[in-house]
Design an enzyme around this catalytic site. Structure first.
Site, PDB file in Angstrom:
ATOM      1  N   GLU A   1       0.928  -0.627  -5.174  1.00  0.00           N
ATOM      2  CA  GLU A   1      -0.047   0.434  -5.402  1.00  0.00           C
ATOM      3  C   GLU A   1       0.765   1.725  -5.517  1.00  0.00           C
ATOM      4  OE1 GLU A   1      -3.631   2.998  -3.396  1.00  0.00           O
ATOM      5  OE2 GLU A   1      -1.904   2.304  -2.292  1.00  0.00           O
TER       6      GLU A   1
ATOM      7  N   ASP B   1       0.819  -1.208   0.000  1.00  0.00           N
ATOM      8  CA  ASP B   1       0.000   0.000   0.000  1.00  0.00           C
ATOM      9  C   ASP B   1       0.855   1.262   0.000  1.00  0.00           C
ATOM     10  OD1 ASP B   1      -2.724   1.221   0.427  1.00  0.00           O
ATOM     11  OD2 ASP B   1      -1.734   1.975   2.221  1.00  0.00           O
TER      12      ASP B   1
END
Length: 834
Positions: free
Chosen positions: A555, A502
């Site tokens: 990401e 993330d």
């Protein structure tokens, strides 16, 4: 060499129960000790004692001994009474003739400074003061047992009462030639307990472990740090280790000592910054924390950063854990590395476990989730963060327990059971992993030992500007090791098949969300966070080396060069690749959703938003994500983004999915979007499953979309052209990417053997009859294999029933021949050679 633990592996059997029952501690002992940490202000100061102070082992003091921590007989938190200890007291240590204090000389008094630091929890070497040590004229015994009336040394042929030295200290010198094998009989007001002495043990963590950790290279750090049930020097117990280099002292507290750590100080293992204590008899299920004396002398109660199990939030104690799960997914693990992920089917269903079916445990989810995902044809699930987090509203993205699955749905073994069930159903498991930041909770990582430790020492670098959290100090070896080992831990201990990392962009740039003057350039004057780059490269290289078949996914929302390039291949910017296997294509997501969100009459002015992705499609290995981030916070669900009436919204939703599945790149779809949920997702109640209730009048509309998703996945898996050459230009060719007036896109996908698939999307609400489409030579006829406008999906039923034979006399779109299919309104059709 591969960095592996040198410490002895723990026994796989649970620790035996502890000693003879003893009354509960006195009211003074338990008053105010509920286990809820007090709040202290962080301070500054110098730790007492030299960093390199010698441990008993280093000074040659006796170490091949045994000891124990006592436990009052209150009911355990889990409800079962404390059983008798199975290993003591030993018959050969039964009291014999000599007794009382006869022959026990008064021990030399402790140095006043040592005594004060020991009692206040600020001594770096309690093992040097407590336990048994040879001295001139015998063996000195000293014990710290708060609230005890008396302490007696028991050995073969020996029963000797120690002198009460006050403040819970007992000591004496016995006329012995060597340290015997002994136990302690601790007497309280109304009962006695026989225990081992914890301060007779050598360190239960190896020197190689400490060296590798200091170098940032311990790839199995969870075997060396935290609370580990084990057999040490032939005694069963639990070893506690924690990294707190700035602490003046550390003590273990828990339900086993009424959250009073006075009698449980840990020793500092030299300059490593690691503190250690082995507590005999303690086993799994015990609650614990570390009581840390900060440099300024104030104290703080902290959860274990390496805890493998936690209490269920909002409670936040750590839990001693031993795994008993027996994996049954050997066939899955052996097969997952057979084909590179970028050249294999990869269709992902993103799930927030806590709200997919609210209230279900991991084991209950294992009865439902694998079957549901398998029925829909997805190859993988991606779990939003599973690691423990205090605030459910963060969806798991503000982690405090990096090594523990959240206890909200069960134990770590329960989570393993869920992963095992998914694997046995043929479903891979990806997990969101959050090494970018951590919250400021004063019982967790923030200023862990009184000074910045896991976070950067520069407050401007430490503070995350967007989320009010703290960023890790990726340049510190021990912090980098904590994170790299954590990635390996989830893959090896929980058989996770991939990590979706993330917020990578926030890690890569020093000026991320910062204005001019709020950040400091790197040593080259640039904005790149060189420490974060190095960390990500090391993490990826380590995971891929140790865990065959695992994939890492970034990401990353910027144009950083080489996110999925190998770490040893240097790009034009001078950096080696970050080493990820896949990257979320945030640009495709943003552009394509912008296009379909426009009224059809306006789409011709935004045609390039659907074609621009092919300009850079092969710069990285991409995943096309329609994730949770796109269906919350006012962004609306996927179907609700579409303009028009309900029929047009669903039709565009279906056409978009058909376009997405045919576009180069893997695909990811968040839960609820597979059946066109109209409401945004909320973690409090999850998907609107009632939309699929047959008693609901619009149920066929939602069921039809779900049926389409099932067929998309099945056709996808059966069509190598859609995944074999996802990452190379040879796998794609436009037929017509410029039909903006028609809102039509047509292109070919090719398998490794050259077999094509033809995809045509019509994002106009009109039927286009006999629409000319150029086709390559060598195909005798084409047949429709998927049509998002089929009646069973909720469409109008316009389609192509028979084969479409190319007309070589009508070349089109630069191709030698053409076909003239009918294009349904707001629909995507796939055609394959007959």
């Amino acid at each position: 060499m591969t960095a592996r633990s040198s410490s002895r592996r723990p026994s796989q059997e649970p620790a035996p129960a502890r000693g003879t029952a003893v009354r509960g501690a006195s009211p003074e002992a338990t008053a105010g000790r509920s286990g809820v940490p007090a709040t202290f202000l962080p301070g500054r100061g110098d730790p007492a004692g030299p960093d390199g102070a010698a441990s008993p082992a280093e000074t040659g003091r006796p170490g091949d001994l045994s000891g124990a921590a006592e436990r009052p007989p209150h009911q355990r938190d889990h409800g079962e009474p404390l059983p008798e200890r199975s290993d003591g007291p030993r018959p050969d240590l039964a009291p014999e003739p000599s007794g009382g204090s006869r022959g026990v000389r008064t021990a030399p008094p402790l140095d006043a400074g040592d005594r004060e630091r020991l009692l206040s929890g600020a001594h770096h070497d309690p093992h040097g003061l407590l336990g048994a040590h040879p001295v001139r004229g015998g063996v000195l015994f000293r014990v710290l047992r708060p609230y005890a009336k008396a302490v007696t040394v028991l050995a073969k042929g020996l029963r000797a009462d120690l002198h009460d030295e006050g403040d819970g200290l007992f000591g004496g010198v016995l006329p012995l030639s060597a340290v015997p094998e002994y136990e302690l009989l601790v007497s309280y007001d109304d009962s006695d307990v026989t225990v081992h002495d914890p301060y007779r043990f050598l360190p239960a963590v190896g020197e190689l472990d400490l060296h590798l950790f200091g170098e940032g290279r311990h790839e199995e750090l969870w075997q060396a740090m935290g609370a580990m049930p084990m057999v040490h020097q032939e005694v069963t117990g639990t070893r506690f280790t924690v990294w707190a280099p700035n602490a003046r002292g550390v003590r273990v507290v828990g339900n086993f000592n009424y959250w009073d750590g006075t009698g449980f100080p840990m020793r500092s293992l030299g300059s490593s910054g690691v503190w250690e204590l082995f507590l005999p008899g303690l086993g799994e299920g015990e609650l614990y924390k570390f009581e840390i004396t900060r440099p300024d002398g104030s104290k703080t109660l902290r959860a274990d950063p390496m805890a493998r199990r936690t209490e269920c939030p909002p409670a936040n104690a750590s839990v001693v854990h031993t795994s008993h799960h027996r994996w049954q997914d050997a066939a899955w693990l052996e097969g997952r590395a057979e084909r590179p992920v970028h050249a294999a089917p990869f269709s992902v269903y993103e799930v927030h476990l806590g709200s997919w079916r609210p209230g279900l445990t991991y084991r209950q989810l294992a009865q439902q989730l694998p079957a549901y995902v398998k029925d829909l044809g997805f190859t993988h699930v991606e779990l939003m963060p599973v690691a423990e987090h205090p605030f459910g509203g963060s969806w798991g993205y503000q982690v405090t327990g990096f090594y523990a699955p959240t206890a909200r749905m069960g134990t770590p073994d329960d989570f393993k059971y869920l992963v095992d069930a998914l694997h046995r159903a043929g479903i891979g498991v990806l997990m969101d992993w959050v090494p970018a930041h951590f919250p400021r909770d004063d019982w967790a990582l923030a200023e862990f030992d009184g000074r910045p430790l896991y976070e950067h020492e520069d407050p401007a670098r430490a503070a995350h500007p967007d989320w009010g959290t703290l960023e890790f100090d990726y340049g510190r070896a021990e912090v980098r090791n904590f994170l790299v080992a954590n990635a390996v831990y989830w893959c090896e201990e929980f058989h996770i098949d991939g990590l979706r990392v993330d917020a990578v962009a926030s890690m890569l740039y020093l000026d991320y969300s910062r204005e001019s003057g709020e950040w400091t350039p790197n040593v080259h004057g640039g904005r790149e966070n060189l420490d974060a780059v190095s960390f990500l490269q090391e993490m990826n290289a380590t995971v891929y080396r140790r865990c065959p078949g695992v994939v890492t996914v970034a990401e990353e929302s910027t144009a950083w060069d080489g996110v999925t390039r190998a770490t040893h291949h240097t790009g034009p910017g001078g950096f080696g690749g970050l080493g990820f296997g896949l990257k979320w294509n945030m640009g495709w997501m943003h552009d394509s959703l912008g296009y379909v969100g426009k009224e059809p009459v306006h789409r011709k002015y935004h045609h390039n938003e659907m074609t621009f992705s092919m300009v850079y499609a092969y710069s990285e290995n991409y995943v096309l994500p329609i994730s949770h981030d796109e269906v919350v916070h006012g962004k609306r669900s996927l179907v609700s983004k579409m303009p028009g009436d309900w029929w047009q919204q669903r039709a565009t939703h279906r056409a978009y999915l058909g376009f997405m599945w045919a576009h180069p790149g893997k695909q990811l779809l968040f839960m609820g979007q597979e059946f066109a949920q109209g409401a945004e997702w909320a973690e409090g109640h999850g998907p609107d499953w009632w939309l699929l209730d047959p008693s609901y009048s619009a149920e066929p509309d939602h069921r039809g979309v779900r049926d389409l998703v099932r067929d998309l996945n099945r056709r996808y898996a059966d069509t190598p052209a859609l995944w074999e050459r996802d990452t190379v230009p040879e796998g794609f060719s436009w037929i017509d990417g410029g039909a903006s007036e028609d809102n039509v896109f047509s292109f070919l996908r090719y398998g490794a053997d050259g077999t094509p698939l033809l995809a045509v999307s019509n994002f106009s609400p009109v039927v286009r009859h006999a629409y000319p489409v150029g086709v390559p030579e060598g195909v005798a006829a084409w047949r429709e294999v998927l049509n998002t406008d089929e009646v069973r999906y909720g469409g109008s039923g316009v389609g192509n029933a028979g084969p479409l034979v190319p007309d070589a006399s009508v070349p089109w779109n630069g191709r030698p021949g053409s076909i003239t299919p009918v294009l349904p309104p707001l629909a995507t059709v796939w055609l394959r050679p007959v």
